[in-house]
Design an enzyme around this catalytic site. Structure first.
Site, PDB file in Angstrom:
ATOM      1  N   ASP B 116       0.800  -1.052   0.040  1.00  0.00           N
ATOM      2  CA  ASP B 116       0.070   0.207   0.129  1.00  0.00           C
ATOM      3  C   ASP B 116       0.895   1.237   0.050  1.00  0.00           C
ATOM      4  O   ASP B 116       1.846   1.372   0.783  1.00  0.00           O
ATOM      5  CB  ASP B 116      -0.695  -0.014   1.258  1.00  0.00           C
ATOM      6  CG  ASP B 116      -2.124   0.888   1.346  1.00  0.00           C
ATOM      7  OD1 ASP B 116      -2.341   1.427  -0.030  1.00  0.00           O
ATOM      8  OD2 ASP B 116      -2.668   1.263   2.249  1.00  0.00           O
ATOM      9  N   TYR B 118       1.133   5.772  -0.377  1.00  0.00           N
ATOM     10  CA  TYR B 118       0.734   6.940   0.194  1.00  0.00           C
ATOM     11  C   TYR B 118       0.903   8.118  -0.538  1.00  0.00           C
ATOM     12  O   TYR B 118       1.573   8.947  -0.510  1.00  0.00           O
ATOM     13  CB  TYR B 118       1.632   6.927   1.412  1.00  0.00           C
ATOM     14  CG  TYR B 118       1.249   7.711   2.530  1.00  0.00           C
ATOM     15  CD1 TYR B 118       0.244   7.620   3.330  1.00  0.00           C
ATOM     16  CD2 TYR B 118       2.336   8.898   3.094  1.00  0.00           C
ATOM     17  CE1 TYR B 118      -0.153   8.575   4.296  1.00  0.00           C
ATOM     18  CE2 TYR B 118       2.035   9.574   4.242  1.00  0.00           C
ATOM     19  CZ  TYR B 118       0.892   9.546   4.801  1.00  0.00           C
ATOM     20  OH  TYR B 118       0.713  10.327   5.746  1.00  0.00           O
ATOM     21  N   HIS B 123      -3.820  13.891   1.070  1.00  0.00           N
ATOM     22  CA  HIS B 123      -3.817  12.955   2.127  1.00  0.00           C
ATOM     23  C   HIS B 123      -2.614  12.920   3.088  1.00  0.00           C
ATOM     24  O   HIS B 123      -3.131  12.977   4.144  1.00  0.00           O
ATOM     25  CB  HIS B 123      -4.087  11.552   1.571  1.00  0.00           C
ATOM     26  CG  HIS B 123      -4.220  10.529   2.646  1.00  0.00           C
ATOM     27  ND1 HIS B 123      -5.278  10.235   3.418  1.00  0.00           N
ATOM     28  CD2 HIS B 123      -3.405   9.651   2.774  1.00  0.00           C
ATOM     29  CE1 HIS B 123      -5.051   9.352   4.182  1.00  0.00           C
ATOM     30  NE2 HIS B 123      -3.868   9.155   3.934  1.00  0.00           N
ATOM     31  N   ARG B 132       0.850  15.513  13.529  1.00  0.00           N
ATOM     32  CA  ARG B 132       2.058  15.964  14.077  1.00  0.00           C
ATOM     33  C   ARG B 132       1.722  17.605  14.039  1.00  0.00           C
ATOM     34  O   ARG B 132       2.336  18.609  13.373  1.00  0.00           O
ATOM     35  CB  ARG B 132       3.179  15.845  13.142  1.00  0.00           C
ATOM     36  CG  ARG B 132       3.719  14.461  12.849  1.00  0.00           C
ATOM     37  CD  ARG B 132       5.011  14.277  12.150  1.00  0.00           C
ATOM     38  NE  ARG B 132       4.749  14.608  10.822  1.00  0.00           N
ATOM     39  CZ  ARG B 132       3.933  13.580  10.058  1.00  0.00           C
ATOM     40  NH1 ARG B 132       3.912  12.503  10.363  1.00  0.00           N
ATOM     41  NH2 ARG B 132       3.670  14.087   8.457  1.00  0.00           N
ATOM     42  N   GLU B 188     -10.477   3.708   3.427  1.00  0.00           N
ATOM     43  CA  GLU B 188      -9.567   4.438   2.471  1.00  0.00           C
ATOM     44  C   GLU B 188      -9.896   4.446   1.152  1.00  0.00           C
ATOM     45  O   GLU B 188     -10.084   2.886   0.717  1.00  0.00           O
ATOM     46  CB  GLU B 188      -8.228   4.176   2.871  1.00  0.00           C
ATOM     47  CG  GLU B 188      -8.088   4.911   4.193  1.00  0.00           C
ATOM     48  CD  GLU B 188      -6.529   4.694   4.392  1.00  0.00           C
ATOM     49  OE1 GLU B 188      -5.888   5.527   5.484  1.00  0.00           O
ATOM     50  OE2 GLU B 188      -5.792   4.088   4.009  1.00  0.00           O
ATOM     51  N   GLU B 190      -9.166   3.716  -2.417  1.00  0.00           N
ATOM     52  CA  GLU B 190      -7.926   3.561  -3.167  1.00  0.00           C
ATOM     53  C   GLU B 190      -7.973   2.845  -4.563  1.00  0.00           C
ATOM     54  O   GLU B 190      -9.112   2.418  -4.600  1.00  0.00           O
ATOM     55  CB  GLU B 190      -6.853   2.921  -2.114  1.00  0.00           C
ATOM     56  CG  GLU B 190      -6.689   3.333  -0.861  1.00  0.00           C
ATOM     57  CD  GLU B 190      -5.518   2.684  -0.110  1.00  0.00           C
ATOM     58  OE1 GLU B 190      -4.625   1.981  -0.724  1.00  0.00           O
ATOM     59  OE2 GLU B 190      -5.247   3.123   0.873  1.00  0.00           O
ATOM     60  N   ASP B 222      -9.234   0.341   1.823  1.00  0.00           N
ATOM     61  CA  ASP B 222      -8.319   0.003   2.940  1.00  0.00           C
ATOM     62  C   ASP B 222      -9.024   0.326   4.106  1.00  0.00           C
ATOM     63  O   ASP B 222      -8.492   1.140   4.885  1.00  0.00           O
ATOM     64  CB  ASP B 222      -6.789   0.847   2.420  1.00  0.00           C
ATOM     65  CG  ASP B 222      -5.942   0.490   3.539  1.00  0.00           C
ATOM     66  OD1 ASP B 222      -6.042  -0.574   4.043  1.00  0.00           O
ATOM     67  OD2 ASP B 222      -4.983   1.268   3.905  1.00  0.00           O
ATOM     68  N   ARG B 226      -8.495   3.576  13.241  1.00  0.00           N
ATOM     69  CA  ARG B 226      -7.386   4.733  13.577  1.00  0.00           C
ATOM     70  C   ARG B 226      -7.002   4.638  14.943  1.00  0.00           C
ATOM     71  O   ARG B 226      -5.875   4.966  15.267  1.00  0.00           O
ATOM     72  CB  ARG B 226      -8.018   6.008  13.308  1.00  0.00           C
ATOM     73  CG  ARG B 226      -8.749   6.458  11.918  1.00  0.00           C
ATOM     74  CD  ARG B 226      -7.430   6.312  10.876  1.00  0.00           C
ATOM     75  NE  ARG B 226      -8.265   6.545   9.563  1.00  0.00           N
ATOM     76  CZ  ARG B 226      -7.291   6.302   8.792  1.00  0.00           C
ATOM     77  NH1 ARG B 226      -5.955   5.864   8.721  1.00  0.00           N
ATOM     78  NH2 ARG B 226      -7.810   6.330   7.466  1.00  0.00           N
ATOM     79  N   GLN B 229      -4.364   1.870  15.034  1.00  0.00           N
ATOM     80  CA  GLN B 229      -3.183   2.272  14.137  1.00  0.00           C
ATOM     81  C   GLN B 229      -2.521   3.299  14.897  1.00  0.00           C
ATOM     82  O   GLN B 229      -0.946   3.196  14.810  1.00  0.00           O
ATOM     83  CB  GLN B 229      -3.740   2.822  12.884  1.00  0.00           C
ATOM     84  CG  GLN B 229      -2.606   3.104  11.817  1.00  0.00           C
ATOM     85  CD  GLN B 229      -3.095   3.813  10.496  1.00  0.00           C
ATOM     86  OE1 GLN B 229      -4.510   3.922  10.555  1.00  0.00           O
ATOM     87  NE2 GLN B 229      -2.432   4.561   9.852  1.00  0.00           N
ATOM     88  N   LYS B 242      -4.826  -2.226  10.006  1.00  0.00           N
ATOM     89  CA  LYS B 242      -5.295  -2.365   8.796  1.00  0.00           C
ATOM     90  C   LYS B 242      -5.465  -3.776   8.334  1.00  0.00           C
ATOM     91  O   LYS B 242      -6.101  -3.998   7.478  1.00  0.00           O
ATOM     92  CB  LYS B 242      -3.898  -1.882   7.975  1.00  0.00           C
ATOM     93  CG  LYS B 242      -3.575  -0.275   8.140  1.00  0.00           C
ATOM     94  CD  LYS B 242      -4.761   0.705   7.456  1.00  0.00           C
ATOM     95  CE  LYS B 242      -3.755   2.056   7.117  1.00  0.00           C
ATOM     96  NZ  LYS B 242      -4.340   2.809   6.274  1.00  0.00           N
ATOM     97  N   THR B 246      -9.267  -5.957   3.623  1.00  0.00           N
ATOM     98  CA  THR B 246      -8.918  -4.854   2.775  1.00  0.00           C
ATOM     99  C   THR B 246      -9.816  -5.285   1.666  1.00  0.00           C
ATOM    100  O   THR B 246      -9.625  -6.710   1.335  1.00  0.00           O
ATOM    101  CB  THR B 246      -7.480  -4.689   2.284  1.00  0.00           C
ATOM    102  OG1 THR B 246      -6.674  -4.588   3.330  1.00  0.00           O
ATOM    103  CG2 THR B 246      -7.309  -3.858   1.213  1.00  0.00           C
ATOM    104  N   THR B 334      -4.857   6.478   0.107  1.00  0.00           N
ATOM    105  CA  THR B 334      -5.989   7.124   0.063  1.00  0.00           C
ATOM    106  C   THR B 334      -6.041   8.373  -1.164  1.00  0.00           C
ATOM    107  O   THR B 334      -4.791   9.064  -1.209  1.00  0.00           O
ATOM    108  CB  THR B 334      -6.068   7.788   1.401  1.00  0.00           C
ATOM    109  OG1 THR B 334      -6.019   6.829   2.056  1.00  0.00           O
ATOM    110  CG2 THR B 334      -7.511   8.537   1.349  1.00  0.00           C
ATOM    111  N   GLU B 348     -10.173  12.458   7.219  1.00  0.00           N
ATOM    112  CA  GLU B 348     -10.034  13.855   6.709  1.00  0.00           C
ATOM    113  C   GLU B 348     -11.315  14.613   6.466  1.00  0.00           C
ATOM    114  O   GLU B 348     -11.205  15.861   6.723  1.00  0.00           O
ATOM    115  CB  GLU B 348      -9.363  13.372   5.259  1.00  0.00           C
ATOM    116  CG  GLU B 348      -8.040  13.049   5.188  1.00  0.00           C
ATOM    117  CD  GLU B 348      -7.604  12.585   3.892  1.00  0.00           C
ATOM    118  OE1 GLU B 348      -7.215  13.533   3.105  1.00  0.00           O
ATOM    119  OE2 GLU B 348      -7.512  11.531   3.630  1.00  0.00           O
TER     120      GLU B 348
END
Lengths: 406, 406
Positions: B116, B118, B123, B132, B188, B190, B222, B226, B229, B242, B246, B334, B348
């Site tokens: 997978d 990113y 995203h 962060r 997600e 994808e 996916d 959260r 994770q 995850k 899937t 995503t 999001e």
């Protein structure tokens, strides 16, 4: 009772392959079983003896045997033990013994999912201190769950396969982004656990049902390119720094051979553990590992110093309902003890000052206590580092290996 | 030329399955090919027509067709197009058409490695800002390489499979470590890329050889927990958050149907890219995705807003010599556009205020421009959230779901 048995094939005292071991591997003749310096071509022997297991043992892979489950594993092991210990059967069995050294062994498994854990506190602390100087050496989740991640199953290779130094991308000390052969090629001494009986999607495997699903163990060298890994791994973990090759030993030692080796692990009996991770009987293992590079012993990691057991790893890995399949492989993560000469990676052993050179030969082996004073060996996983080669598409017309940092 | 063709099976204007599409799936009758509201049982049709492809199309899986390579893919597609457009062949072919809705479709692939990526900057920035706060939204490696990680191939399920809310471990707002059903179940949106022709260990696949190895594309959800994770992912990335499920769409749309959809991606033409990631012809895709939850459209992510193309992903994934195998699946990560109603995940879309409830139905679909004003559909990937159930081993005798934080 098995402990007291001796085999009619000769086995030197202290041999890693006494009749109490009987590990399985796969050769061009199909499934073979090690005893002393010999390998028994198991399907042909079973056929000659009219064994009901001739079908299972006559397969070209271990898959059907692995999937058959604990009762069959025990029945097959009982019969193999009888064939190799009863002198009356020697005339039927002996024609199917071959010198173990001469047997070309292939990958013992078709691996579905490959998972790598991080179960040594000494390893996690040493790497944490190097990667986060001034910060916490051990991250806050580490003592609450066996941290792990998925690796690449398609690049698991059998012992003896040359390991080509990989190209990759990283940021150098000047901040330049480079694409070049890794300069920090490392190894990781690990133990692998081989899933036999699959589980069902949505049905976690309780920690005490480890023996119902896992067939046996092998040795793993989780080759690692530290420069590639350090640059790529934020925020989703290791990827190309690990995926170029993972070597495994050809012999799978059944759990049944390891009952004398069971010991507690670091987390055993901890009140702070969530119930799904509490073992009734611990599945730590008293394995004495040895790492040699070009014949020099660099470390002797002890698996008994691990914090998490493989039964805890399996329970955690399936706690969300994820299934395991026959042939899935999960590895312990680097086995490192408290002393530097017990460190299972070069980055720990030499503090980042020494990595692997082209031509270096890495050999990992392991021994465990067996019944009646015997020694149970895992054999070895061996690999020689081959020089990097440049490929079409690496450089393109421009021959341009650097780009500006942002 | 193909664009101008029309099929004798009726196809509504604007149908996602015109004769210019011809995606493949696997049913209990073997390989099927969609056209309009019908599915052609391809093996039986090939047999009836005495086609040289009857062997390949008569298999129970897509594996042999995928491995056969671009020339065979083109030849088979040419024949399927002829069978469905030439009225003279109708009497032989029509008996092998069945209503598409009635065909039970299974997982189209035996997946080897699942990776997978990113690859959406929108995203990555949104998640980075949430994870962060005050720090850099985008990590320094992100624009230099397609960040990715290995996922669990054994829990990839076909559209329509119920997705059970997973149990898992995390640290709650009070610092307690809990083991409970996830409270932050997310999705997600994808796109997945299906490897046909395997590569060789040690031989990177250059960025411009994407079409020699990748057969086609599908949709991927996916599913992500959260809370699990966030707690587990340091330092080795996502794992149990995850790996519980899937979902993929049953129809694999061949690259040959997507030539009109090719567009540049965010990284196209960037001087700063290392040569191994520079495409001569970009493999971005103009896919209009749609996310519906319980029938309500929550987002319309545009795949053309991605930063990295699947050709760059493949080149990067193999740059270290890692091989790909027939049936390997790699997903985009995503797909999220710059606006909130283009966000391909709930975290999001709703800033962490809304996640999936039991019983919620999630449907992801996608359309691309085809030749001659046609529309190429990917079908849909659908899943309904099933309530968590408690399992043996989760709680043990103590019924003790919490432990003290350190």
């Amino acid at each position: 009772v098995v402990a007291a048995l001796s085999s009619w094939p000769p086995v030197e005292p202290g041999s890693p392959f006494p009749i109490a071991n009987l590990p399985y591997a796969v050769s061009t003749d199909g499934i073979v079983v090690a005893v002393g310096d010999h390998a028994l071509v198991a399907g042909a022997a079973a056929e000659a003896l009219g064994s009901p297991h001739a079908g299972l043992l006559g397969q070209a892979t271990l898959a059907d045997l692995l999937a058959a489950g604990p009762q069959t594993w025990a029945a097959v092991r009982h019969d193999l033990t009888r064939w190799l210990s009863d002198p009356a059967l020697r005339p039927s069995v002996e024609p199917h013994l071959v010198p173990r050294d001469g047997v070309p062994l292939s990958l013992p498994l078709a691996i579905g999912d490959y998972v790598d854990f991080y179960a040594s506190e000494h390893h996690a602390r040493r790497l944490g201190a190097m990667l986060r100087p001034g910060g916490e050496a051990l991250l806050p989740n580490w003592r609450h769950l066996p941290v792990g991640y998925h690796g690449r199953s398609g690049t698991v290779v059998v012992s003896g396969t040359a390991v080509r130094r990989p190209w990759g991308q990283w940021r150098d000390a000047d901040g330049k982004i480079v694409f070049a052969p890794t300069r920090r090629l490392d190894l990781e001494v690990e133990v692998g656990f081989v899933v036999g009986v699959p589980s069902t999607l949505g049905q976690p495997v309780p920690v005490d049902e480890f023996e119902r699903h896992v067939f046996g163990i092998c040795l793993v060298n989780d080759w690692s390119a530290r420069d590639i890994q350090a640059w790529e791994a934020q925020p989703l973990g290791p990827f190309l720094g690990k995926s170029f090759a993972t070597s495994v030993s050809p012999w799978v030692v059944p759990l049944a051979a390891l009952m004398q080796a069971r010991v507690p692990v670091g987390s055993s009996g901890g009140d702070e553990l969530l119930p799904y991770l509490r073992e009734r009987e611990p599945w730590g293992l008293d394995l004495a590992l040895e790492l040699r590079v070009n014949g020099e012993v660099l470390a002797r990691p002890a698996y008994r110093s691990m914090h998490w057991s493989p039964a805890q790893m399996l329970a955690h890995m399936t706690a969300n309902g994820a299934l395991v399949r026959t042939g899935d492989l999960f590895a312990s993560g680097t086995v490192s003890g408290p002393e530097l000469d017990e460190a299972g990676s070069l980055i720990e052993r030499f503090g980042g000052d020494r990595y692997l050179a082209d031509g270096d030969e890495v050999v990992i082996s392991a021994l465990a206590p067996g019944p009646g004073g015997t020694t149970i060996g895992l054999g070895e996983v061996r690999g020689v580092v081959a020089a990097a080669v440049e490929h079409p598409g690496h450089a393109r017309a421009e021959d341009h290996h650097q780009s500006k940092s942002p």
